[in-house]
Each structure stands twice: as structure tokens, then as C-alpha cells.
Design a protein around this motif. Sequence first.
Motif, PDB file in Angstrom:
ATOM      1  N   UNK A 140       0.811  -1.221   0.000  1.00 30.42           N
ATOM      2  CA  UNK A 140       0.000   0.000   0.000  1.00 30.42           C
ATOM      3  C   UNK A 140       0.842   1.267   0.000  1.00 30.42           C
ATOM      4  N   UNK A 141       2.145   1.139   0.203  1.00 27.29           N
ATOM      5  CA  UNK A 141       3.010   2.321   0.262  1.00 27.29           C
ATOM      6  C   UNK A 141       3.210   2.869  -1.153  1.00 27.29           C
ATOM      7  N   UNK A 142       2.860   4.126  -1.328  1.00 24.21           N
ATOM      8  CA  UNK A 142       2.999   4.782  -2.628  1.00 24.21           C
ATOM      9  C   UNK A 142       1.719   5.507  -2.979  1.00 24.21           C
ATOM     10  N   UNK A 143       1.645   5.916  -4.217  1.00 22.47           N
ATOM     11  CA  UNK A 143       0.521   6.676  -4.742  1.00 22.47           C
ATOM     12  C   UNK A 143      -0.101   5.843  -5.854  1.00 22.47           C
ATOM     13  N   UNK A 144      -1.407   5.588  -5.761  1.00 20.66           N
ATOM     14  CA  UNK A 144      -2.069   4.682  -6.687  1.00 20.66           C
ATOM     15  C   UNK A 144      -3.332   5.304  -7.265  1.00 20.66           C
ATOM     16  N   UNK A 145      -3.517   5.103  -8.555  1.00 16.86           N
ATOM     17  CA  UNK A 145      -4.791   5.433  -9.173  1.00 16.86           C
ATOM     18  C   UNK A 145      -5.629   4.156  -9.131  1.00 16.86           C
ATOM     19  N   UNK A 146      -6.920   4.313  -8.878  1.00 20.98           N
ATOM     20  CA  UNK A 146      -7.793   3.169  -8.652  1.00 20.98           C
ATOM     21  C   UNK A 146      -8.906   3.137  -9.698  1.00 20.98           C
ATOM     22  N   UNK A 147      -8.994   2.029 -10.397  1.00 23.09           N
ATOM     23  CA  UNK A 147     -10.135   1.748 -11.262  1.00 23.09           C
ATOM     24  C   UNK A 147     -10.911   0.629 -10.578  1.00 23.09           C
ATOM     25  N   UNK A 148     -11.959   0.157 -11.184  1.00 21.78           N
ATOM     26  CA  UNK A 148     -12.715  -0.898 -10.526  1.00 21.78           C
ATOM     27  C   UNK A 148     -13.627  -1.630 -11.477  1.00 21.78           C
ATOM     28  N   UNK A 149     -14.235  -2.669 -10.930  1.00 18.48           N
ATOM     29  CA  UNK A 149     -15.218  -3.418 -11.689  1.00 18.48           C
ATOM     30  C   UNK A 149     -16.200  -4.053 -10.706  1.00 18.48           C
ATOM     31  N   UNK A 150     -17.379  -4.387 -11.227  1.00 21.09           N
ATOM     32  CA  UNK A 150     -18.462  -4.909 -10.409  1.00 21.09           C
ATOM     33  C   UNK A 150     -18.726  -6.365 -10.797  1.00 21.09           C
ATOM     34  N   UNK A 151     -19.037  -7.172  -9.792  1.00 22.58           N
ATOM     35  CA  UNK A 151     -19.399  -8.566 -10.023  1.00 22.58           C
ATOM     36  C   UNK A 151     -20.847  -8.601 -10.504  1.00 22.58           C
ATOM     37  N   UNK A 200     -13.842  -3.168 -16.697  1.00 19.23           N
ATOM     38  CA  UNK A 200     -13.169  -2.218 -15.807  1.00 19.23           C
ATOM     39  C   UNK A 200     -13.741  -0.826 -16.059  1.00 19.23           C
ATOM     40  N   UNK A 201     -14.106  -0.154 -14.974  1.00 17.91           N
ATOM     41  CA  UNK A 201     -14.625   1.211 -15.044  1.00 17.91           C
ATOM     42  C   UNK A 201     -13.429   2.133 -14.871  1.00 17.91           C
ATOM     43  N   UNK A 202     -13.062   2.819 -15.934  1.00 16.14           N
ATOM     44  CA  UNK A 202     -11.847   3.627 -15.942  1.00 16.14           C
ATOM     45  C   UNK A 202     -12.018   5.013 -15.327  1.00 16.14           C
ATOM     46  N   UNK A 203     -13.238   5.560 -15.386  1.00 17.17           N
ATOM     47  CA  UNK A 203     -13.398   6.942 -14.948  1.00 17.17           C
ATOM     48  C   UNK A 203     -14.751   7.089 -14.270  1.00 17.17           C
ATOM     49  N   UNK A 204     -14.869   7.876 -13.213  1.00 17.29           N
ATOM     50  CA  UNK A 204     -13.786   8.618 -12.587  1.00 17.29           C
ATOM     51  C   UNK A 204     -12.899   7.671 -11.784  1.00 17.29           C
ATOM     52  N   UNK A 205     -11.660   8.057 -11.661  1.00 17.94           N
ATOM     53  CA  UNK A 205     -10.683   7.254 -10.941  1.00 17.94           C
ATOM     54  C   UNK A 205     -10.619   7.674  -9.477  1.00 17.94           C
ATOM     55  N   UNK A 206     -10.514   6.680  -8.608  1.00 20.17           N
ATOM     56  CA  UNK A 206     -10.263   6.959  -7.200  1.00 20.17           C
ATOM     57  C   UNK A 206      -8.747   7.072  -7.015  1.00 20.17           C
ATOM     58  N   UNK A 207      -8.329   7.389  -5.802  1.00 17.38           N
ATOM     59  CA  UNK A 207      -6.899   7.566  -5.518  1.00 17.38           C
ATOM     60  C   UNK A 207      -6.610   7.058  -4.120  1.00 17.38           C
ATOM     61  N   UNK A 208      -5.461   6.431  -3.928  1.00 19.08           N
ATOM     62  CA  UNK A 208      -5.004   5.991  -2.618  1.00 19.08           C
ATOM     63  C   UNK A 208      -3.545   6.373  -2.475  1.00 19.08           C
ATOM     64  N   UNK A 209      -3.210   6.996  -1.338  1.00 14.88           N
ATOM     65  CA  UNK A 209      -1.827   7.374  -1.043  1.00 14.88           C
ATOM     66  C   UNK A 209      -1.462   6.721   0.282  1.00 14.88           C
ATOM     67  N   UNK A 240      -5.654  -1.251  -8.168  1.00 17.66           N
ATOM     68  CA  UNK A 240      -4.714  -0.155  -7.886  1.00 17.66           C
ATOM     69  C   UNK A 240      -3.482  -0.274  -8.762  1.00 17.66           C
ATOM     70  N   UNK A 241      -3.112   0.832  -9.397  1.00 13.92           N
ATOM     71  CA  UNK A 241      -1.917   0.899 -10.244  1.00 13.92           C
ATOM     72  C   UNK A 241      -1.060   2.067  -9.769  1.00 13.92           C
ATOM     73  N   UNK A 242       0.209   1.772  -9.468  1.00 13.66           N
ATOM     74  CA  UNK A 242       1.127   2.788  -8.947  1.00 13.66           C
ATOM     75  C   UNK A 242       1.332   3.930  -9.939  1.00 13.66           C
ATOM     76  N   UNK A 243       1.338   5.145  -9.399  1.00 17.96           N
ATOM     77  CA  UNK A 243       1.703   6.339 -10.166  1.00 17.96           C
ATOM     78  C   UNK A 243       3.172   6.578  -9.860  1.00 17.96           C
ATOM     79  N   UNK A 244       4.043   6.490 -10.860  1.00 21.29           N
ATOM     80  CA  UNK A 244       5.469   6.651 -10.562  1.00 21.29           C
ATOM     81  C   UNK A 244       5.821   8.084 -10.163  1.00 21.29           C
ATOM     82  N   UNK A 245       6.803   8.179  -9.271  1.00 24.93           N
ATOM     83  CA  UNK A 245       7.328   9.489  -8.897  1.00 24.93           C
ATOM     84  C   UNK A 245       8.335   9.929  -9.954  1.00 24.93           C
ATOM     85  N   UNK A 246       8.316  11.216 -10.294  1.00 28.00           N
ATOM     86  CA  UNK A 246       9.363  11.699 -11.202  1.00 28.00           C
ATOM     87  C   UNK A 246      10.726  11.443 -10.591  1.00 28.00           C
TER      88      UNK A 246
END
Length: 190
Positions: free
Chosen positions: A38-49, A57-66, A176-182
Motif C-alpha cells: 500500500x506504500x505509494x501513490x495509486x490510481x484506482x479503477x474498478x469493476x463490479x461482479x 473495468x470502469x476507468x473513470x472517474x478514478x479513485x486515488x489511494x496514497x 490499484x496501479x502505482x503512479x510513478x514518482x518523477x
Amino acid sequence: MGAPVVAQEADPPLAPPSCDYGAASDDAAPELSQFDFLIGDFTITGRVWAGGEWGPVIESPRARLVGRYILGGRAIQDEWYDNDPGQNPKSTRGVTTRIYDPKAGEWKVSWTSADAPVITRLRVSMENGQFTMRTVDPETPNYDAVFEREGPDRWTRTAFKTEADGTRTNLWQAIATRIPCPQGLMGLRA
């Protein structure tokens, strides 16, 4: 002659990654590494059963987890945003704090939201070979979930409900997919 083509606005940009995630303490419980994905910055997409299978996969709007190490590197806290703050600065948000209690041999986990300031206690354990999180107090139906690492830059959290006979029925999945740091910003405050 067909209908005129209407230009669509591009999605607003994502907020830049914070790149300040702290570090685990040398004397932290070894179990802290169970949540280090969980350490890092992640953009979150999702899907429903739906209908016995995952929907698209629902691409937008995207959630975020830091996720960050806190309390001198002895605990992990993540900030959740229902929508990326770059796309919606007033998005619903909350935090989960995780600390391992070596004396009790268990995780102490809590969640609260700025929009509904109630402290929810959670229990984390291995169930059926999966790292599973269940609500304890107050009881929250369908908040139970399993986490799965899918690599160094991707993980999932699958929410489910438990049927009367003990079987699980999937509800939704956060991807969750990591957003890389510059380069050069890792460890610095943005």
C-alpha cells in the motif's frame, strides 16, 4: 450529411504523486511488511461482479489511494479519495490506519471518513489462504474484503459478502496501479 462532431473535453489531469512515503522503522514489527504494497501513490479503477463474472473495468472517474509509513515507521496509513483530487478537489475522502500489535499477535486497523466521522474498527487475518479484512465495530455489511498483490506496482481489493452457508459472493473490486514518482522526487514532499 451526418450530425456535427462535438469535441469532448479531456478528463481533468490527475493530481501529481506526493512522493513522500516515509520508511519502515528498523524496530517495526516484521508483520508491517504484510501491508507494504500500500506504500505509494495509486490510481484506482474498478469493476463490479455481475451475473457470476466480473464486468468491464470502469476507468473513470478514478479513485486515488496514497499510502505512507507513520508513527516513526511503525504503522501504515493510507488516504482514500473517491475521485482523484486533481479531478475533484472536494472528493469524499478518508483514512485507514494499520498497526501491528505483537503482544496480541494481531493487526489494529481503523477507518474514518471526513464525510462520516465515525471510527470503524477492522480485523485482518488469513482466511482461506487470503489476506482478509472484516469490519468489527460498527458492523458494516459488505465491507469485508481480500487483498491480493499482483506485482510491485499493482494490487487489488475485492469486497464480498458472506452468505449464511459461509460462501463468499464477490461485490466489487478496486484495481490499484502505482503512479510513478518523477526521478529525483522520491522521498521529497511535493
